[in-house]
Design a protein around this motif. Sequence first.
Motif, PDB file in Angstrom:
ATOM      1  N   ASN A 139      70.010  85.588  47.739  1.00  0.00           N
ATOM      2  CA  ASN A 139      71.111  86.543  47.595  1.00  0.00           C
ATOM      3  C   ASN A 139      71.120  87.468  48.811  1.00  0.00           C
ATOM      4  O   ASN A 139      70.208  88.274  48.995  1.00  0.00           O
ATOM      5  N   ASP A 141      73.000  90.038  49.652  1.00  0.00           N
ATOM      6  CA  ASP A 141      73.082  91.468  49.370  1.00  0.00           C
ATOM      7  C   ASP A 141      71.716  92.032  48.982  1.00  0.00           C
ATOM      8  O   ASP A 141      71.331  93.111  49.431  1.00  0.00           O
ATOM      9  N   SER A 142      71.001  91.303  48.137  1.00  0.00           N
ATOM     10  CA  SER A 142      69.673  91.760  47.723  1.00  0.00           C
ATOM     11  C   SER A 142      68.725  91.791  48.908  1.00  0.00           C
ATOM     12  O   SER A 142      67.913  92.718  49.046  1.00  0.00           O
ATOM     13  N   ILE A 144      69.506  92.203  52.093  1.00  0.00           N
ATOM     14  CA  ILE A 144      69.868  93.326  52.954  1.00  0.00           C
ATOM     15  C   ILE A 144      69.389  94.639  52.360  1.00  0.00           C
ATOM     16  O   ILE A 144      68.875  95.510  53.073  1.00  0.00           O
ATOM     17  N   GLN A 145      69.532  94.791  51.047  1.00  0.00           N
ATOM     18  CA  GLN A 145      69.079  96.022  50.403  1.00  0.00           C
ATOM     19  C   GLN A 145      67.567  96.176  50.504  1.00  0.00           C
ATOM     20  O   GLN A 145      67.053  97.282  50.682  1.00  0.00           O
TER      21      GLN A 145
END
Length: 205
Positions: A139, A141-142, A144-145
């Motif tokens: 994922n 987004d995960s 990057i976070q």
Amino acid sequence: MTADVTQLHPGRVPRHDLDAEAAVIAAILTEPDAWLDVEPILARDDFYSPAHRLFYDAVKALSAEGTAADFLTVSSWLRDRGRLQEAGGNTYLIHITDAAPSVANVVDYADAVLRCARQRRTVALCQRVAAEGYGDVGNVDSWIQTVDAEVHALASGGTSALVYEPIRDVMREELRRVEASWRDGVGAKRILTGLPSLDERLAMM
């Protein structure tokens, strides 16, 4: 977990300051009160030299036992554990204590060691992220976070070993737990949010 920059780039030497590291160790061994100034600033992994890490381990352990750290106690502590020669032996220990600079500057030396350590961690993090970015990160987004959280941890003076779980994943899991609790009839029928006014409203539902 923070990557080892020496493994990621074996042909290049990471930023370090062995003189500052030795000065910190020497100051601690020649002036017991220096440990009180150094301990809040440095951790063992902030030292680049394996020998200096061992000396730091010895001092920390002796301090926890209530024993003053000096040449003899540190040497004995390492010898008892078969680590003295790994740390350079008494010869190196004598060398750094004999060359001890001004103890009054120990905080400055510790700050110099910490700056180098933070730079090494930042470089290692960037190299690790770049390497991961060429593969499947799952994922995005995960990922990057997680990277953002690690960068923030470094910028805040910590290490990039901290990993934060995305809040949406935490909330999703908590909602599943609450739903299962209600469905099975084994959980509490009242959800407590920590906000009194909201708890009262939920209790009336």
